[in-house]
Design an enzyme around this catalytic site. Structure first.
Site, PDB file in Angstrom:
ATOM      1  N   GLU A  91     -34.183   9.501 -39.016  1.00  0.00           N
ATOM      2  CA  GLU A  91     -35.656   8.825 -39.846  1.00  0.00           C
ATOM      3  C   GLU A  91     -35.755   7.295 -39.201  1.00  0.00           C
ATOM      4  OE1 GLU A  91     -38.219   8.172 -43.689  1.00  0.00           O
ATOM      5  OE2 GLU A  91     -36.167   8.903 -43.797  1.00  0.00           O
ATOM      6  N   LYS A 105     -30.675   5.341 -42.096  1.00  0.00           N
ATOM      7  CA  LYS A 105     -31.558   5.663 -43.328  1.00  0.00           C
ATOM      8  C   LYS A 105     -31.518   7.203 -43.494  1.00  0.00           C
ATOM      9  CE  LYS A 105     -36.240   4.931 -45.032  1.00  0.00           C
ATOM     10  NZ  LYS A 105     -36.345   6.316 -45.605  1.00  0.00           N
ATOM     11  N   ASP A 138     -32.430  10.740 -44.758  1.00  0.00           N
ATOM     12  CA  ASP A 138     -33.437  11.523 -45.013  1.00  0.00           C
ATOM     13  C   ASP A 138     -33.409  12.574 -46.285  1.00  0.00           C
ATOM     14  OD1 ASP A 138     -36.330  12.080 -45.157  1.00  0.00           O
ATOM     15  OD2 ASP A 138     -36.157  13.086 -43.323  1.00  0.00           O
TER      16      ASP A 138
END
Length: 686
Positions: free
Chosen positions: A190, A20, A22
């Site tokens: 993240e 993921k 960021d």
């Protein structure tokens, strides 16, 4: 397309896993030949002039292409080693409109593309990259309806051999995200995205086909003091935490601590007393911190010898824990060795395996939330509830009485749903919810609500039955579950189909609704007759109390079963039972015509109809819960009043999830059922 924050397995062949990133989500539109490149944020704001090096990289790539392309990806800041950094590092770039040879460019979209970046007035400009993870359009071909795996294959053909430092292809693994998750923990990402491999791209939709898995950190801290409790809280309000900043192996007996923040959640009354008894003998006049922290309540200092294990979502930029939760004291850790754990490259254990983390809130985390709720209710205060993953929910009027006869409150409803969330969240996941709201408690008139206009960030909304933009709440996360409780929606009433396949049901249900004066024993008898009929038809099933006066019997359906098919099958079963037992059961819709019988309601299987789901609380006078049962329990005889928001959490610890077989079943054999109905119908009618 947006992802949903929800629990998901880290090992599932139906999913692919990606980091993921960021940064800033961006859609890139590249014309044929790279003659024009435009960047758009998820809100539709143009970002072209803010990231000229991304535009240049896409333009250079596009010069070799004969067709236009639309990418989806993330603009990320890069650290000194060229790795994606956190969103905070992008702050200095968000308002930079692009520069050529040290001069800022105007904001107009037609501004020339920069070939290099020069230092800004504030210092060096942070370099960025565009990490591409999806392709939406290739020439005139719309790729969005294709499965993710096919889109990924097309994306790799486009970028695998032509990626650069600024234009990158995202990482992705199929079926097993555990190693990627271990890297996320070690390198401070993240989190991860788990995406269903077969998913189409649903523009503008927040879909459970894409799941956000937030990384939550955990480590040991030294206790350097405590603060006075507020109001009804006993012993202490929060522990003051710190770490040594010395190098490993250095003498640190007298070294001051670096303050890391305070933790006030995660304690029950027993733990408060236990920790307080250990802290008292260690109290000292001198603070052990290098920089004495300012506290809202009076602080007491201690010699830092006690070590606490704490879970938290992240470190803030000033070195303080965000969303900490106390887990317990450690007696196997050398206090002198407690330091802030630095992120290092992932390494494997001697066995060559990474530990498999859990993707759903652990029991201690849930009890910490329960304690927060209890504290707020005792103080009769509204407040922000801290949830896993850094989410927050404003809760109000927890002391308000919802069940007058039992003196159970809104806070009791909240605590029930927190404790049973591991069981009920899979039941409502990806299903539209219809709310029956009781803002003044069960003794007052409720009202139904299908649509919502606004909801806290993180609550999944989707337009499922209208084209005018009206949206319904979609179940599946703890935040959403508790938000409906905040709205005084006592029960959880989900659709029979999921958002990803709105016209296909996962099960049918028969709702046993007794007329006034009909005993629960008669309801139980009708349920057993339905079980016998289903056995003749070789149909697997699960049974539960309704949480009010009746019972529900569910039958799993094979994938892709239309509502009409399910409704017909439910009607056949209900009719068979009513014909065999006409004095006790009926399918008459008119209340007057039913008499002293149990109405076997098969009409709940119409699209958009709902029933209170398994583990749902109910607005019955006894605060019932719709509780899954075994057929042996039904045979022996049960009392519906035995299953309440007070008793069911303990029952679940004893019997586990009796509803799981329904969720995991492949469904009935519809062909075999059709043939069997012709044999068993007492009237001989198909």
């Amino acid at each position: 397309m947006l992802a949903t924050l929800r629990a998901a397995s880290l090992s599932d062949p139906a999913f692919v896993y990606e980091p993921k990133y960021d940064g800033i989500r961006a859609i890139a539109d590249v014309t044929a030949g790279g003659t024009r490149v435009r960047l758009w944020s998820r809100l539709g704001n143009e970002k072209t002039s803010q990231f000229p090096e991304v535009v240049e990289a896409l333009s250079a790539w596009g010069r070799r292409r004969r067709e236009s392309v639309v990418f989806d990806g993330e603009i990320v800041a890069l650290d000194a080693a060229g790795r994606p950094a956190g969103f905070q590092q992008l702050q200095g770039r968000i308002h930079v409109r692009g520069m050529v040879k040290g001069r800022r460019l105007p904001a107009a979209s037609g501004a020339p593309v920069a070939r290099s970046l020069a230092p800004s007035a504030a210092g060096s400009v942070v370099p960025v990259a565009f990490v591409v993870f999806d392709v939406l359009k290739l020439g005139d071909l719309d790729l969005r309806p294709l499965p993710l795996t096919e889109r990924r294959s097309a994306l790799e053909k486009l970028l695998a051999k032509s990626a650069t430092k600024t234009l990158r292809l995202s990482e992705q693994v199929r079926g097993d995200g555990r190693s990627l998750h271990a890297r996320a923990l070690a390198e401070g990402w993240e989190g991860l995205l788990a995406k269903r491999a077969s998913s189409a791209y649903r523009s503008g939709k927040r879909s459970p086909d894409w799941c956000k898995l937030k990384v939550v950190h955990e480590q040991e801290f030294l206790i350097g003091g405590w603060t006075e409790p507020r109001q009804s809280r006993t012993d202490f309000g929060a522990l003051l935490l710190g770490v040594h900043d010395h190098a490993p192996g250095a003498r640190a007996a007298k070294a001051p601590l670096v303050y890391c923040g305070s933790v006030g959640t995660g304690f029950d009354q027993r733990e408060l007393a236990k920790v307080m008894a250990l802290l008292k003998p260690l109290e000292t006049a001198e603070p052990p911190f290098s920089d004495v922290p300012a506290t809202h309540e009076r602080a007491h200092w201690v010699t830092p010898t006690l070590v606490a294990q704490v879970r938290f979502s992240e470190w803030t930029s000033d070195g303080v824990l965000r969303h900490p939760v106390y887990l317990g004291l450690r007696d196997d850790t050398n206090a002198a060795a407690v330091r802030r754990e630095q992120t290092t490259p992932a390494t494997r254990s001697a066995s060559g395996r990474h530990a498999a983390p859990t993707a759903s809130p652990a029991g201690d985390t849930l009890e910490a939330i329960v304690q927060q709720l209890a504290d707020l209710e005792k103080r009769r205060k509204d407040g922000l509830l801290e949830l896993p993953g850094g989410e927050r929910l404003k809760v109000t009027n927890l002391h308000k009485v919802f069940w007058p006869e039992l003196k159970l409150t809104k806070g009791d409803l909240f605590r029930y749903y927190v404790r049973v969330s591991p069981f009920i969240l899979p039941v409502v996941a990806d299903r539209a919810l219809v709310m029956k709201r009781f803002p003044n408690g069960v003794a007052e008139k409720p009202f139904y609500q299908h649509n919502v206009e606004q909801a806290p960030q993180g609550v999944h909304l989707e337009a499922v039955e209208s084209d005018d933009g009206r949206e319904q709440i979609i179940g599946g996360t703890l935040l959403t579950l508790l938000y409906t409780a905040q709205l005084a929606s006592i029960s959880q009433d989900p659709w029979f189909s999921r958002c990803a396949s709105l016209d296909s049901i996962d099960f049918i249900a028969l709702d046993l609704d007794p007329a006034d004066g009909v005993s629960f024993e008669q309801v139980r008898s009708v349920a057993l007759w339905i079980r016998d009929e289903l056995a003749r038809l070789k149909m697997p099933n699960c049974v539960k109390t309704s949480g009010a006066d009746g019972m529900h019997i569910y039958v799993p359906m094979p994938k892709g079963t239309p509502y009409d098919t399910g409704l017909l099958l439910a009607q056949i079963v209900a009719t068979l039972v009513a014909e065999r037992h006409p004095k006790e059961a009926t399918i008459e819709r008119s209340v007057r015509a039913r008499g002293a019988r149990v109405y076997v309601d098969y009409l709940q299987n119409i699209r958009g109809k709902t029933l209170a789901c398994a583990y749902s609380a109910r607005a019955s006078a006894y605060a019932g819960v719709s509780t899954p049962l075994t057929w042996k329990e039904v045979e022996r005889g049960v009392q519906r009043e035995d299953f309440t928001i007070r008793t069911v959490p303990e029952r679940l610890r004893d019997v586990g999830d009796l509803w799981k077989p329904l969720r995991e079943s492949e469904g009935v054999d519809l062909g075999a059922v059709t043939r069997a109905t012709l044999r068993v119908s007492p009237s001989g009618r198909p």
